[in-house]
Motif scaffolding. Structure first.
Motif, PDB file in Angstrom:
ATOM      1  N   GLY A 157      -2.620 -17.374 -14.478  1.00  0.00           N
ATOM      2  CA  GLY A 157      -3.835 -17.734 -15.361  1.00  0.00           C
ATOM      3  C   GLY A 157      -5.124 -17.749 -14.602  1.00  0.00           C
ATOM      4  N   GLU A 158      -5.009 -17.380 -13.359  1.00  0.00           N
ATOM      5  CA  GLU A 158      -6.293 -17.424 -12.624  1.00  0.00           C
ATOM      6  C   GLU A 158      -6.686 -16.088 -12.273  1.00  0.00           C
ATOM      7  OE1 GLU A 158      -5.402 -19.528  -9.031  1.00  0.00           O
ATOM      8  OE2 GLU A 158      -5.198 -21.331  -9.921  1.00  0.00           O
ATOM      9  N   ASP A 159      -8.276 -15.869 -12.184  1.00  0.00           N
ATOM     10  CA  ASP A 159      -8.856 -14.697 -11.632  1.00  0.00           C
ATOM     11  C   ASP A 159      -8.768 -14.168 -10.195  1.00  0.00           C
ATOM     12  OD1 ASP A 159      -9.576 -14.489 -14.257  1.00  0.00           O
ATOM     13  OD2 ASP A 159     -11.552 -15.241 -13.936  1.00  0.00           O
ATOM     14  N   VAL A 160      -8.130 -13.163  -9.943  1.00  0.00           N
ATOM     15  CA  VAL A 160      -8.009 -13.002  -8.503  1.00  0.00           C
ATOM     16  C   VAL A 160      -8.969 -11.778  -7.821  1.00  0.00           C
ATOM     17  CG1 VAL A 160      -6.412 -12.000  -6.666  1.00  0.00           C
ATOM     18  CG2 VAL A 160      -5.729 -13.341  -8.630  1.00  0.00           C
ATOM     19  N   ARG A 161      -9.859 -12.396  -6.959  1.00  0.00           N
ATOM     20  CA  ARG A 161     -10.906 -11.490  -6.474  1.00  0.00           C
ATOM     21  C   ARG A 161     -10.284 -10.661  -5.283  1.00  0.00           C
ATOM     22  NH1 ARG A 161     -16.190 -12.181  -8.111  1.00  0.00           N
ATOM     23  NH2 ARG A 161     -16.296 -13.994  -9.366  1.00  0.00           N
ATOM     24  N   TRP A 162     -10.531  -9.446  -5.238  1.00  0.00           N
ATOM     25  CA  TRP A 162      -9.803  -8.476  -4.335  1.00  0.00           C
ATOM     26  C   TRP A 162     -11.135  -7.454  -3.531  1.00  0.00           C
ATOM     27  CZ3 TRP A 162     -10.159  -3.336  -4.748  1.00  0.00           C
ATOM     28  CH2 TRP A 162     -10.298  -2.775  -6.446  1.00  0.00           C
ATOM     29  N   GLN A 163     -10.883  -7.046  -2.191  1.00  0.00           N
ATOM     30  CA  GLN A 163     -11.464  -6.035  -1.709  1.00  0.00           C
ATOM     31  C   GLN A 163     -10.646  -5.427  -0.713  1.00  0.00           C
ATOM     32  OE1 GLN A 163     -14.924  -8.244   0.170  1.00  0.00           O
ATOM     33  NE2 GLN A 163     -13.533  -9.208   1.374  1.00  0.00           N
ATOM     34  N   VAL A 164     -11.051  -4.371  -0.356  1.00  0.00           N
ATOM     35  CA  VAL A 164     -10.100  -3.243   0.365  1.00  0.00           C
ATOM     36  C   VAL A 164     -10.822  -3.037   1.976  1.00  0.00           C
ATOM     37  CG1 VAL A 164      -8.968  -2.246  -1.324  1.00  0.00           C
ATOM     38  CG2 VAL A 164     -11.071  -1.153  -0.361  1.00  0.00           C
ATOM     39  N   HIS A 165     -10.197  -2.745   2.924  1.00  0.00           N
ATOM     40  CA  HIS A 165     -10.419  -2.270   4.068  1.00  0.00           C
ATOM     41  C   HIS A 165      -9.783  -0.932   4.760  1.00  0.00           C
ATOM     42  CE1 HIS A 165      -7.305  -5.323   6.028  1.00  0.00           C
ATOM     43  NE2 HIS A 165      -6.731  -4.547   5.232  1.00  0.00           N
ATOM     44  N   ARG A 166     -10.045  -0.439   5.687  1.00  0.00           N
ATOM     45  CA  ARG A 166      -9.275   0.609   6.376  1.00  0.00           C
ATOM     46  C   ARG A 166      -9.252   1.943   5.408  1.00  0.00           C
ATOM     47  NH1 ARG A 166      -4.478  -2.705   7.328  1.00  0.00           N
ATOM     48  NH2 ARG A 166      -4.891  -3.994   8.909  1.00  0.00           N
ATOM     49  N   THR A 167     -10.453   1.835   4.675  1.00  0.00           N
ATOM     50  CA  THR A 167     -10.566   3.074   3.781  1.00  0.00           C
ATOM     51  C   THR A 167     -10.401   4.408   4.328  1.00  0.00           C
ATOM     52  OG1 THR A 167     -11.993   1.793   2.298  1.00  0.00           O
ATOM     53  CG2 THR A 167     -12.040   3.955   1.759  1.00  0.00           C
ATOM     54  N   PRO A 168     -11.265   4.754   5.282  1.00  0.00           N
ATOM     55  CA  PRO A 168     -10.864   6.138   6.027  1.00  0.00           C
ATOM     56  C   PRO A 168      -9.511   6.445   6.183  1.00  0.00           C
ATOM     57  CG  PRO A 168     -12.674   4.960   6.790  1.00  0.00           C
ATOM     58  CD  PRO A 168     -12.101   3.985   6.040  1.00  0.00           C
ATOM     59  N   LEU A 169      -8.762   5.615   6.693  1.00  0.00           N
ATOM     60  CA  LEU A 169      -7.181   5.570   7.016  1.00  0.00           C
ATOM     61  C   LEU A 169      -6.518   5.914   5.731  1.00  0.00           C
ATOM     62  CD1 LEU A 169      -4.694   5.757   8.793  1.00  0.00           C
ATOM     63  CD2 LEU A 169      -4.636   3.183   8.635  1.00  0.00           C
ATOM     64  N   GLY A 170      -6.841   5.139   4.614  1.00  0.00           N
ATOM     65  CA  GLY A 170      -6.501   5.165   3.335  1.00  0.00           C
ATOM     66  C   GLY A 170      -6.566   6.820   2.693  1.00  0.00           C
ATOM     67  N   LEU A 171      -7.722   7.448   2.897  1.00  0.00           N
ATOM     68  CA  LEU A 171      -7.865   8.454   2.480  1.00  0.00           C
ATOM     69  C   LEU A 171      -6.929   9.836   3.333  1.00  0.00           C
ATOM     70  CD1 LEU A 171     -11.954   8.506   2.335  1.00  0.00           C
ATOM     71  CD2 LEU A 171     -10.218   8.682   0.152  1.00  0.00           C
ATOM     72  N   ILE A 172      -7.149   9.378   4.492  1.00  0.00           N
ATOM     73  CA  ILE A 172      -6.170  10.476   5.471  1.00  0.00           C
ATOM     74  C   ILE A 172      -4.701  10.449   4.791  1.00  0.00           C
ATOM     75  CG2 ILE A 172      -5.188  11.015   7.712  1.00  0.00           C
ATOM     76  CD1 ILE A 172      -7.643   9.769   8.644  1.00  0.00           C
ATOM     77  N   LEU A 173      -4.018   8.975   4.459  1.00  0.00           N
ATOM     78  CA  LEU A 173      -2.433   8.820   4.115  1.00  0.00           C
ATOM     79  C   LEU A 173      -2.340   9.528   2.604  1.00  0.00           C
ATOM     80  CD1 LEU A 173      -1.865   5.129   5.197  1.00  0.00           C
ATOM     81  CD2 LEU A 173      -1.094   7.374   6.293  1.00  0.00           C
ATOM     82  N   PHE A 174      -3.517   9.381   2.048  1.00  0.00           N
ATOM     83  CA  PHE A 174      -3.433   9.977   0.584  1.00  0.00           C
ATOM     84  C   PHE A 174      -3.691  11.450   0.623  1.00  0.00           C
ATOM     85  CE2 PHE A 174      -3.518   5.797  -1.093  1.00  0.00           C
ATOM     86  CZ  PHE A 174      -2.846   5.506  -2.076  1.00  0.00           C
ATOM     87  N   THR A 175      -4.155  11.994   1.536  1.00  0.00           N
ATOM     88  CA  THR A 175      -4.289  13.524   1.834  1.00  0.00           C
ATOM     89  C   THR A 175      -2.709  13.860   1.919  1.00  0.00           C
ATOM     90  OG1 THR A 175      -6.400  13.322   2.452  1.00  0.00           O
ATOM     91  CG2 THR A 175      -5.228  15.447   2.984  1.00  0.00           C
ATOM     92  N   GLY A 176      -2.224  13.212   2.773  1.00  0.00           N
ATOM     93  CA  GLY A 176      -0.882  13.608   3.397  1.00  0.00           C
ATOM     94  C   GLY A 176       0.325  13.371   2.064  1.00  0.00           C
ATOM     95  N   ILE A 177       0.027  12.311   1.450  1.00  0.00           N
ATOM     96  CA  ILE A 177       1.047  11.961   0.463  1.00  0.00           C
ATOM     97  C   ILE A 177       0.938  12.909  -0.845  1.00  0.00           C
ATOM     98  CG2 ILE A 177       1.257  10.281  -1.624  1.00  0.00           C
ATOM     99  CD1 ILE A 177       0.122   8.001   0.254  1.00  0.00           C
ATOM    100  N   GLY A 178      -0.448  13.465  -1.196  1.00  0.00           N
ATOM    101  CA  GLY A 178      -0.511  14.575  -2.056  1.00  0.00           C
ATOM    102  C   GLY A 178       0.239  15.777  -1.546  1.00  0.00           C
ATOM    103  N   VAL A 179       0.251  15.958  -0.396  1.00  0.00           N
ATOM    104  CA  VAL A 179       1.183  17.224  -0.115  1.00  0.00           C
ATOM    105  C   VAL A 179       2.470  17.119  -0.442  1.00  0.00           C
ATOM    106  CG1 VAL A 179       1.852  18.867   1.969  1.00  0.00           C
ATOM    107  CG2 VAL A 179      -0.344  17.907   1.719  1.00  0.00           C
ATOM    108  N   LEU A 180       3.113  15.906   0.078  1.00  0.00           N
ATOM    109  CA  LEU A 180       4.554  15.737  -0.308  1.00  0.00           C
ATOM    110  C   LEU A 180       4.731  15.643  -1.652  1.00  0.00           C
ATOM    111  CD1 LEU A 180       5.320  12.770   2.278  1.00  0.00           C
ATOM    112  CD2 LEU A 180       5.916  15.230   2.499  1.00  0.00           C
ATOM    113  N   ALA A 181       4.113  15.011  -2.663  1.00  0.00           N
ATOM    114  CA  ALA A 181       4.168  15.078  -4.183  1.00  0.00           C
ATOM    115  C   ALA A 181       4.125  16.327  -4.715  1.00  0.00           C
ATOM    116  CB  ALA A 181       2.932  14.229  -4.570  1.00  0.00           C
TER     117      ALA A 181
END
Lengths: 139, 310
Positions: free
Chosen positions: B180-204
């Motif tokens: 029942g609580e609000d959870v605040r979030w933020q992210v890090h390592r965005t450039p690495l995430g973008l690289i990983l998602f590029t590879g994930i897209g190829v496999l998909a």
């Protein structure tokens, strides 16, 4: 007592969800209705059902040669055919995101959030490029 | 309820086991309607187990149908992408409304993944089928290893967002209904995430297996998004990635209604039941069953591709 909630879904996200849901429902209804009409023989078909077990084992290249099935958007000209009427529903499912993306571009533009205007515009471009068949031409 | 689960599992194994017998003589002796019906039943049963086990439908569909049905892998991959897309479209709008999927987090990642998924799909359709089967087998076995070994973090600690995440204002708040609580979030390592998602897209795109299995760990463990936001945003990302790759298969003529439509309908119907079972069943038991199925299907694809078990 709970403190006042900071949680609120952004307005553009709600709009996106609504339009995506509408497109998805339309796609599912058209796909299943067209397939039902195809399977029970209401819609005509250019490949007889008896050949289906043989055809679906073939490689894509052999299948296209054996059936003369059009590639790209050629199926649209034969939409009265049961197989391609079902494809129309599938095309709607694959195009669902093209409905909400322009709407949130306007939202981001009003907020001068130019990075997301560019991201969404590029995403529309990628979807249209994939859908256009330009990359798959010349099979 | 354990009886119902055992029944579903037995029916799934029976259905999968029955297909080689049906496929004798290439399956040409069986009447045409047997195949859409068999696909509907198997996809329905896969849909029941996929959701409570926490995996997408596509990852189960492609190796199992590709391995045990007599259809060419090109058509199975086209149908697999549509199965994954339909699942994501079913859940995506609700997850966006509830705030568990986040547009600002998902859009930049989806842009790169959907671009690369087009190239993955083109590559998959250009390669010899044996090579794709071997690669699929290796990928599925790798996914099993990832699912067994990768941890998960409900709410990872992200001390500060990276410069790119800050520039893109990628952060948010969601309401955790359990606490029942609000959870605040933020992210890090965005450039690495973008690289990983590029590879994930190829496999998909290449295998037509969707990509939830990779999206969630990348968002949760690498970028630090809370697990619920990672799972929700993964579903939203799939609506864009699978759409792009699906268009390649549609335009190439690799989507056959007779394979794709019963599969999509069966999976969507099964997933509805799976969602209801989510609160009743022991997810760990189902997860073990799904891992066993994937292991078996991965080995089957590998052996089929290498000619050891055709």
């Amino acid at each position: 007592m709970n403190s006042p909630s900071a949680w609120e879904t952004p307005a553009e996200q709600l709009r996106y969800a609504k339009l995506l849901g509408l497109g998805a429902r339309l796609g599912v209804v058209v796909t299943i209705a067209a397939f039902a009409a195809y399977a029970i023989g209401i819609l005509p078909t250019d490949v007889s059902f008896a050949r289906i077990p043989e055809l679906m084992r073939m490689s894509l290249e052999d299948y296209l040669a054996a059936t003369g099935r059009p590639t790209g958007w050629g199926w649209l000209a034969q939409i009265r055919n049961g197989e391609y009427a079902s494809l129309a529903g599938i095309a709607i499912l694959a195009s669902c995101s093209l409905l909400p993306l322009p709407v949130i571009i306007l939202h981001y533009a009003r907020r001068r959030d130019w990075i997301f205007v560019i991201v969404c515009t590029l995403q529309i471009g990628i979807l249209l490029l994939a859908a256009s068949g330009a990359l798959t031409a010349g099979h | 309820m354990p009886f119902a689960l055992a029944l579903a599992a037995a029916a799934l194994l029976l259905a999968i086991g029955a297909t080689p017998a049906l496929a004798a003589n290439g399956g040409e002796a069986a009447p045409w309607w047997v195949w859409p019906l068999a696909l509907f039943v198997v996809s329905f049963l896969l849909g029941i187990v996929a959701i409570p086990a926490g995996v997408g439908g596509g990852i189960l569909f492609v190796p199992i149908v590709g391995g045990f049905f007599p259809f060419h892998l090109d058509f199975v991959r086209g149908a697999g992408l549509l199965v994954a897309l339909a699942g994501a479209l079913s859940a995506g709008p609700m997850l966006l409304r509830s705030g568990l999927a986040d547009l600002r987090l998902g859009l930049p990642l989806a842009l790169l993944a959907s671009t690369s998924s087009i190239f993955g799909a083109l590559l998959g359709l250009a390669l010899p089928v044996a090579a794709v089967e071997v690669a699929l087998g290796i990928a599925i076995l790798g996914i099993v290893a990832l699912m067994v070994t990768a941890g998960k973090s409900e709410q990872p600690v992200v001390a500060r967002p990276d410069a790119l995440a800050a520039a893109l204002s990628i952060h948010g708040v969601y309401r955790d209904t359990a606490s029942g609580e609000d959870v605040r979030w933020q992210v890090h390592r965005t450039p690495l995430g973008l690289i990983l998602f590029t590879g994930i897209g190829v496999l998909a795109g290449m295998f037509g297996i969707g990509a939830g299995w990779a999206n969630v760990p990348a968002l949760n463990l690498v970028m630090g998004a809370p697990l619920k936001v990672a799972a929700g945003t993964s579903s939203f990302i799939l609506t864009l990635v699978d759409s792009s790759a699906a268009w390649v298969y549609i335009n190439k003529g690799a989507v056959l209604a007779v394979i794709a439509v019963p599969s999509v309908a069966g999976m969507m119907l099964g997933a509805r039941i799976g969602v209801r079972l989510l609160t009743i069943l022991k997810a760990a038991v189902l997860r073990r069953m799904v891992l066993t199925l994937l292991l078996f299907a991965g080995l089957r694809a590998l052996m089929k591709g290498t000619g050891l078990w055709t």
